[in-house]
Write an enzyme that holds these catalytic residues in place. Structure first.
Site, PDB file in Angstrom:
ATOM      1  N   LYS A  65       4.758   0.450   9.750  1.00 30.79           N
ATOM      2  CA  LYS A  65       4.246   1.729   9.130  1.00 30.79           C
ATOM      3  C   LYS A  65       3.880   2.894  10.318  1.00 30.79           C
ATOM      4  O   LYS A  65       4.450   3.855   9.638  1.00 30.79           O
ATOM      5  CB  LYS A  65       3.532   2.129   7.993  1.00 30.79           C
ATOM      6  CG  LYS A  65       4.060   1.411   6.929  1.00 30.79           C
ATOM      7  CD  LYS A  65       3.392   1.073   5.495  1.00 30.79           C
ATOM      8  CE  LYS A  65       3.810  -0.236   4.822  1.00 30.79           C
ATOM      9  NZ  LYS A  65       2.924  -0.032   3.512  1.00 30.79           N
ATOM     10  N   ARG A 125       5.859 -12.774  10.333  1.00 28.82           N
ATOM     11  CA  ARG A 125       5.883 -11.367   9.845  1.00 28.82           C
ATOM     12  C   ARG A 125       7.825 -11.212  10.608  1.00 28.82           C
ATOM     13  O   ARG A 125       7.803 -11.504  11.609  1.00 28.82           O
ATOM     14  CB  ARG A 125       5.277  -9.714   9.764  1.00 28.82           C
ATOM     15  CG  ARG A 125       4.768  -9.446  11.218  1.00 28.82           C
ATOM     16  CD  ARG A 125       3.281  -8.864  11.756  1.00 28.82           C
ATOM     17  NE  ARG A 125       3.985  -7.059  10.719  1.00 28.82           N
ATOM     18  CZ  ARG A 125       3.626  -6.078   9.565  1.00 28.82           C
ATOM     19  NH1 ARG A 125       2.208  -7.204   9.010  1.00 28.82           N
ATOM     20  NH2 ARG A 125       4.064  -5.494   9.308  1.00 28.82           N
ATOM     21  N   GLU A 136       0.805  -0.999   0.288  1.00 28.17           N
ATOM     22  CA  GLU A 136      -0.015   0.042  -0.420  1.00 28.17           C
ATOM     23  C   GLU A 136       0.669   1.318  -0.648  1.00 28.17           C
ATOM     24  O   GLU A 136       2.048   1.227   0.678  1.00 28.17           O
ATOM     25  CB  GLU A 136      -0.718   0.320   1.364  1.00 28.17           C
ATOM     26  CG  GLU A 136      -1.444  -0.929   1.097  1.00 28.17           C
ATOM     27  CD  GLU A 136      -2.380  -0.989   2.581  1.00 28.17           C
ATOM     28  OE1 GLU A 136      -3.163  -0.347   2.773  1.00 28.17           O
ATOM     29  OE2 GLU A 136      -2.629  -1.713   3.853  1.00 28.17           O
TER      30      GLU A 136
END
Ligand code: ATP
Ligand code: MG
Length: 553
Positions: free
Chosen positions: A267, A257, A31
């Site tokens: 982020k 992750r 994104e």
């Protein structure tokens, strides 16, 4: 060659059983709402690496469904970073926004099949009706609108007839589902906002969960590899795909992750560091972003090696920063030529060495790679050594310089300290030494033992340099687990130390931007900006020679 892992084993089996007609199509779908970080590198290396090794393709796609958070600087940085890692160099990027018309048609299909409805509850009411982990949600009073009404309202939403939040489109699944993602999730919302690519064509935007799985399906992605948090979204992706005439049904496989000590990899938290001015920007060399690491002097090869070593599993664990740093050290040890640089210079006068004389000493460019040859390093009466290499009152086993002791000056001579010169306040301002003329090259002429070897730079020939010593950004291993939300007091005060007056050997001062060196005994350095007429070169310390943090834990 990339290490195998459970995902590659699944793909091997799929190929053996001809599951996706033997095809392998993966994708990397960022994104564009921030810069990429080392966690994304794990996903990039996995997806592009698999496509490469299986002769498949990996789509580089922006999941750009939320125009409020996206900007072109993020898009460009993401492309640069993926290219720098060696992937998708000449490829066009894809965009979820390329599929907006198709996605809209899928939504209409759901409405026609009675699988989606326009809801007119407020956002707060929707949240309230959703229930909790322990309590079922309840149906919206608008849930039973007719297909005609839904189609009419959805068309008018698209045509811009309503203000934001007046209506949303929701999937009609099950408000009592144990999986909250299945409680009639919102699929479309009204946003009177221009999109970087589609401009003002749209005033309704699909939600990530609706667009993501369908974009994969549209692209014929065979293996949709994502992180564990999407496990609970998989039933929704499958439900959507099963209820429209999707061209393909990708196989979603989740992996854990990356989490790394002494930094944060989200982020949201990285944005906070930037917005609170705790770093100089997304590409600050202390940031775990790919552009930050690049600025720091990391090589792409070291990041590949790291991603390969940490492997791919479903287990959550936090990787030690030392693992990343060691991958870098190994790569740079091989690649970086050696050089002499003094970071905190202490002047030394070699009393028995004539004024005006220069001896050009032969210095090896790399101790393990003789093919890199030698260079000439000037030795003169006035030199600099590292302040920390002298102690007036040394403890036992201090093999560097002290009053009356002898050390080897790397590639040059054996010298003995004869006098310590101090200023009025007792600070050491200069050392006086004598050299042994018979010890050229630093060789002991009579077999006497000289244990210490230190680095030095000729004062007459030195090039001035600015050095930025970078270290870990946080002073605790798991800053993300601190719930205070305030990072300021967790920042390692020594994460950036700026040195104005370092000295380096003259040739190194002429190197080009991007060059990497090992400054002997002090670390690996990256030439961030080359010298020009009135500005000294600026070096970043990429990493120290040894891990000095491991013993602190
Ligand atoms: P963040 O949680 O930091 O905001 P994100 O998941 O929202 O990251 P995206 O741009 O959606 O960021 O990520 C693109 C891809 O990178 C996704 O497939 C995601 O699963 C993967 N990814 C993101 N962070 C990590 C990580 N720490 N380790 C491995 N893969 C990651
Ligand atoms: Mg995401």
């Amino acid at each position: 060659m990339n290490a195998t892992n459970f995902i590659r084993q699944i793909i091997d089996k799929d190929i053996a059983t001809n599951k996706h007609d033997g095809r392998v199509v993966t994708r990397f779908p960022p994104e564009p709402n921030g810069y990429l970080h080392i966690g994304h590198a794990k996903s990039i290396c996995l997806n592009f690496g698999i496509a490469e090794d299986y002769g498949g393709t990996c789509n580089f796609r922006f999941d750009d469904t939320n125009p409020s958070k996206e900007n072109i600087d993020y898009v460009n940085s993401i492309i640069d970073d993926v290219n720098w890692l060696g992937y998708a160099r000449n490829e066009q990027t894809k965009h979820a926004s390329d599929y907006f018309e198709q996605l809209y048609k899928f939504a209409v299909e759901l409405i026609l099949n009675g699988k989606a409805y326009v809801d007119s509850l407020t956002p707060d009411e929707i949240r309230e009706y959703r229930g909790t982990l322990t309590e079922a949600g309840k149906n919206s009073p608008y849930r039973d609108r007719t297909v005609e009404d839904n189609l009419d309202l959805f068309t008018r939403m698209r045509n811009g007839e309503f203000p934001e939040n007046a209506h949303v489109l929701r999937a009609k699944i099950d408000m009592a589902s144990g999986n909250i993602n299945m409680r009639d999730p919102v699929l479309y919302r009204i946003k009177h906002e221009a999109h970087p690519l589609t401009g003002t064509n749209w005033c309704i935007y699909p939600l990530y969960d609706f667009a993501h799985g369908l974009s994969d399906a549209i692209e014929g992605v065979t293996h949709s590899l994502c992180t564990m948090e999407f496990e609970d979204h998989r039933p929704l992706y499958d439900w959507i795909i099963d209820n429209v005439t999707a061209p393909y049904k990708p196989e979603q496989i989740e992996f854990s992750r990356l989490s790394l000590e002494y930094t944060v990899l989200s982020k949201r938290l990285l944005t906070k560091l930037v917005e609170d001015n705790l770093v100089s920007g997304w590409d600050d060399p202390r940031m775990p972003t790919i552009s930050g690491l690049r600025n720091r002097g990391f090589t792409a090869a070291s990041i590949h090696d790291f991603c390969n070593r940490i492997g791919i599993t479903k287990n959550f664990n936090t990787v030690e920063m030392g693992v990343l740093e060691n991958c870098l050290r190994e790569d740079l040890d091989h690649k970086a030529p050696r050089a002499l640089a003094v970071i905190d210079p202490l002047p030394v006068v070699i009393e028995n060495f004539e004024e005006g004389r220069t001896d050009w000493m032969d210095a090896m460019n790399h101790p393990k790679r003789p093919e890199l040859g030698t260079r000439k390093v000037p030795f003169t009466r006035n030199i600099f050594i590292e302040r920390s290499d002298f102690l007036e009152n040394p403890p036992k086993k201090f093999f560097r310089l002290s009053p009356g002791s002898e050390v080897r000056l790397r590639f040059a001579y054996l010298v003995t300290c004869t006098e310590v010169v101090k200023d009025g306040e007792g600070n050491i301002v200069e050392l006086r030494c004598r050299y042994d003329p018979e010890s050229r090259g630093g060789v002991s002429p009579d077999g006497r033992k000289v244990k210490g070897t230190i680095h030095w730079v000729s004062k007459d020939h030195a090039c001035n340099a600015r050095i930025k010593l970078y270290d870990r950004l946080f002073n605790i291993a798991n800053p993300a687990t601190r719930k205070t939300g305030d990072f300021a007091d967790l920042i390692n005060p020594d994460s950036l130390v700026e040195i104005e007056n370092a000295v380096i050997e003259p040739e190194i001062g002429k190197a080009t931007q991007g060059s990497r060196f090992q400054f002997e005994r002090t670390g690996y350095f990256f030439l961030a900006s080359a010298a020009d007429e009135d500005k000294p070169p600026v070096f970043h310390r990429t990493v120290t020679l040894r891990d000095s943090w491991s013993k602190q834990k």
